[in-house]
Design a protein around this motif. Structure first.
Motif, PDB file in Angstrom:
ATOM      1  N   GLY A 317     -32.767  71.278 -86.831  1.00  0.00           N
ATOM      2  CA  GLY A 317     -31.613  71.501 -87.699  1.00  0.00           C
ATOM      3  C   GLY A 317     -30.487  70.522 -87.456  1.00  0.00           C
ATOM      4  O   GLY A 317     -29.854  70.035 -88.396  1.00  0.00           O
ATOM      5  N   VAL A 318     -30.231  70.198 -86.170  1.00  0.00           N
ATOM      6  CA  VAL A 318     -29.180  69.225 -85.850  1.00  0.00           C
ATOM      7  C   VAL A 318     -29.548  67.856 -86.408  1.00  0.00           C
ATOM      8  O   VAL A 318     -28.733  67.178 -87.053  1.00  0.00           O
ATOM      9  N   GLY A 319     -30.789  67.425 -86.165  1.00  0.00           N
ATOM     10  CA  GLY A 319     -31.210  66.122 -86.661  1.00  0.00           C
ATOM     11  C   GLY A 319     -31.160  66.033 -88.168  1.00  0.00           C
ATOM     12  O   GLY A 319     -30.693  65.031 -88.740  1.00  0.00           O
ATOM     13  N   TRP A 320     -31.633  67.072 -88.818  1.00  0.00           N
ATOM     14  CA  TRP A 320     -31.622  67.143 -90.280  1.00  0.00           C
ATOM     15  C   TRP A 320     -30.205  67.014 -90.812  1.00  0.00           C
ATOM     16  O   TRP A 320     -29.925  66.217 -91.714  1.00  0.00           O
ATOM     17  N   ALA A 321     -29.283  67.806 -90.264  1.00  0.00           N
ATOM     18  CA  ALA A 321     -27.911  67.825 -90.757  1.00  0.00           C
ATOM     19  C   ALA A 321     -27.211  66.486 -90.569  1.00  0.00           C
ATOM     20  O   ALA A 321     -26.564  65.965 -91.484  1.00  0.00           O
ATOM     21  N   VAL A 322     -27.340  65.916 -89.378  1.00  0.00           N
ATOM     22  CA  VAL A 322     -26.652  64.658 -89.095  1.00  0.00           C
ATOM     23  C   VAL A 322     -27.193  63.551 -89.990  1.00  0.00           C
ATOM     24  O   VAL A 322     -26.437  62.732 -90.536  1.00  0.00           O
ATOM     25  N   TRP A 323     -28.490  63.527 -90.171  1.00  0.00           N
ATOM     26  CA  TRP A 323     -29.120  62.485 -90.986  1.00  0.00           C
ATOM     27  C   TRP A 323     -28.663  62.541 -92.440  1.00  0.00           C
ATOM     28  O   TRP A 323     -28.181  61.555 -92.995  1.00  0.00           O
ATOM     29  N   VAL A 324     -28.804  63.712 -93.078  1.00  0.00           N
ATOM     30  CA  VAL A 324     -28.492  63.780 -94.508  1.00  0.00           C
ATOM     31  C   VAL A 324     -26.995  63.670 -94.772  1.00  0.00           C
ATOM     32  O   VAL A 324     -26.587  63.300 -95.881  1.00  0.00           O
ATOM     33  N   THR A 325     -26.161  63.984 -93.777  1.00  0.00           N
ATOM     34  CA  THR A 325     -24.724  63.818 -93.949  1.00  0.00           C
ATOM     35  C   THR A 325     -24.315  62.355 -93.809  1.00  0.00           C
ATOM     36  O   THR A 325     -23.445  61.867 -94.539  1.00  0.00           O
ATOM     37  N   ALA A 326     -24.960  61.637 -92.881  1.00  0.00           N
ATOM     38  CA  ALA A 326     -24.588  60.247 -92.637  1.00  0.00           C
ATOM     39  C   ALA A 326     -25.157  59.286 -93.667  1.00  0.00           C
ATOM     40  O   ALA A 326     -24.540  58.262 -93.979  1.00  0.00           O
ATOM     41  N   THR A 327     -26.335  59.595 -94.218  1.00  0.00           N
ATOM     42  CA  THR A 327     -27.008  58.657 -95.125  1.00  0.00           C
ATOM     43  C   THR A 327     -26.176  58.276 -96.348  1.00  0.00           C
ATOM     44  O   THR A 327     -26.086  57.083 -96.681  1.00  0.00           O
ATOM     45  N   PRO A 328     -25.549  59.221 -97.083  1.00  0.00           N
ATOM     46  CA  PRO A 328     -24.726  58.799 -98.222  1.00  0.00           C
ATOM     47  C   PRO A 328     -23.604  57.845 -97.824  1.00  0.00           C
ATOM     48  O   PRO A 328     -23.261  56.930 -98.592  1.00  0.00           O
ATOM     49  N   SER A 329     -23.034  58.045 -96.638  1.00  0.00           N
ATOM     50  CA  SER A 329     -21.959  57.146 -96.193  1.00  0.00           C
ATOM     51  C   SER A 329     -22.491  55.739 -95.945  1.00  0.00           C
ATOM     52  O   SER A 329     -21.829  54.746 -96.270  1.00  0.00           O
ATOM     53  N   VAL A 330     -23.690  55.639 -95.355  1.00  0.00           N
ATOM     54  CA  VAL A 330     -24.294  54.326 -95.129  1.00  0.00           C
ATOM     55  C   VAL A 330     -24.518  53.615 -96.454  1.00  0.00           C
ATOM     56  O   VAL A 330     -24.128  52.448 -96.641  1.00  0.00           O
TER      57      VAL A 330
END
Length: 404
Positions: A317-330
């Motif tokens: 859950g932590v990995g999932w959340a951090v990834w999908v939150t950061a990707t749009p910013s990238v």
């Protein structure tokens, strides 16, 4: 959503409450679409038993839905950037409801592929990137991380609630009737969300030529990494429940493992939204891939222990959340917010490739050799993904010419 005349040049509405009503609609749409899609694990065994088949053919149904989700995202994100989110989300409401009803009424397994695999997948794909693009256009740069985090909390909250709800309804009324109930819920909730979408683009900027992505080294590396992480990302969604039940874990907890992942992701997404632009989003993506890989390794060595499986679910859950939150910013940093829906839709087709291959292959490996080799396989592919993401992400000339 207000018309374009209600927006300031920064993209922020003159009415401060209006963008947040858009964010609420995006939350609701993602809660329902992803909640239904990611609760598939609790339906897998009842569907297999009903049709007299094994795990492999039914797991491939989930793979089909995942692949059409990303195909729909690639198409829908671009359409949303050009014409607005409202028509896409309205179509998604009809597709999700029709797909669930078609699945509930199916008399042969191949019919579920057309109904759930195609329509439910496309509905999710039409909603997600178009809503991300809508959030990008509706909020100022300062408010955008918090709004994007709120949208993504909808995904996590749906993943928390819907598997548990699906398990309870299946126990009470059966899997077919459960999908019929969810069809009505989807029509109402996603239909309401469509009324908050924009009908026309809110930015006067011209769209980037998508062909430029094929010449972008950093995008191709980012894309290859998401292809490689896909099998390991979706394996827990599809198989946590059955693995835990086979290991003797109580059915309620087994069904709740992916919900625990979703609950963890809700908290982590809120934390990522609060961080805003204070942390390099690419660094967050690498940390997220490390967490997803660790979750699989923990699952692999769990020995069926309920406590260790919960740790695996929390890490996922932590990995999932951090990834999908950061990707749009990238991607917004690389290609601009006016192209965000289309670019992120194309990016996520890579996850669709991994999602298509991963659960299907794992299902047949499980049938032939058990869960251990299947989990080991996706752990290795996730390590490859992490390695790709650590390579330098530079572009040179393509970056400077990305907008036309």
């Amino acid at each position: 959503m207000p018309d374009t005349s209600d927006l300031t040049p920064s993209g922020e509405s003159a009415d401060p409450a209006a963008p947040w009503s858009v964010a609420a609609a995006a939350f609701a749409a993602n809660f329902v679409t992803f909640g239904i899609l990611f609760s598939f694990g609790v339906f897998l065994t009842p569907i297999a038993d009903d049709f007299g088949t094994t795990t492999g053919p039914v797991a491939a149904l989930f793979s089909t839905a995942i692949s059409t989700y990303y195909l729909g995202g690639a198409i829908g994100g671009r359409i949303g950037d050009r014409f607005g989110a409202r028509p896409l989300v309205a179509v998604a409401a009809l597709a999700m409801s029709g797909g669930l009803l078609g699945t509930a009424w199916s008399s042969a397994l191949w019919q579920t592929y057309a109904a759930f695999g195609v329509l439910v997948g496309l509905a999710t794909g039409f909603c997600y990137p178009s809503m991300i693009g809508l959030i990008g256009r509706s909020f100022s740069e300062r408010q955008r991380p918090a709004a994007m985090g709120f949208l993504l909390v909808g995904v996590g909250a749906g993943t928390l609630v819907m598997p548990w709800l699906g398990h309870q309804l299946i126990s009470a009324i059966g899997w077919r009737q459960t999908y019929a109930v969810l069809a009505a819920v989807a029509l109402v909730v996603i239909g309401w969300a469509a009324t908050r979408g924009d009908r026309v683009r809110t930015s006067g900027a011209r769209l980037m030529r998508i062909s430029l992505l094929a010449r972008s080294r950093r995008f191709l590396l980012f894309f290859a990494a998401v292809v490689a992480i896909g099998p390991g990302f979706y394996a827990p969604v599809a198989f946590y429940n059955d693995y835990a039940v086979d290991a003797g874990v109580a059915p309620g907890l087994a069904a709740g493992l992916i919900g625990i992942s979703g609950a963890t992701s809700v908290v982590a997404r809120l934390a990522c939204g609060a961080l805003g632009g204070r942390v390099d989003p690419m660094w967050l993506c690498r940390a997220a891939f490390a967490c997803l890989t660790a979750a699989l390794a923990i699952w692999w060595v769990s020995g069926g222990s309920a406590a260790v499986l919960v740790i695996s679910a929390v890490t996922h859950g932590v990995g999932w959340a951090v990834w999908v939150t950061a990707t749009p910013s990238v991607l917004a940093e690389w290609y601009g917010v006016e192209n965000l829906g289309g670019v992120i839709g194309i990016y996520y087709t890579g996850l669709g490739v991994g999602g298509l291959v991963g659960p299907a292959v794992c299902g047949f490996v499980i049938d032939a050799a058990g869960f251990g080799p299947a989990i080991a396989l996706v752990t290795v592919t996730s390590l490859i993904a992490l390695g790709l993401l650590t390579l330098p992400m530079r572009d040179g000339a393509v970056a400077s010419s990305s907008r036309t």
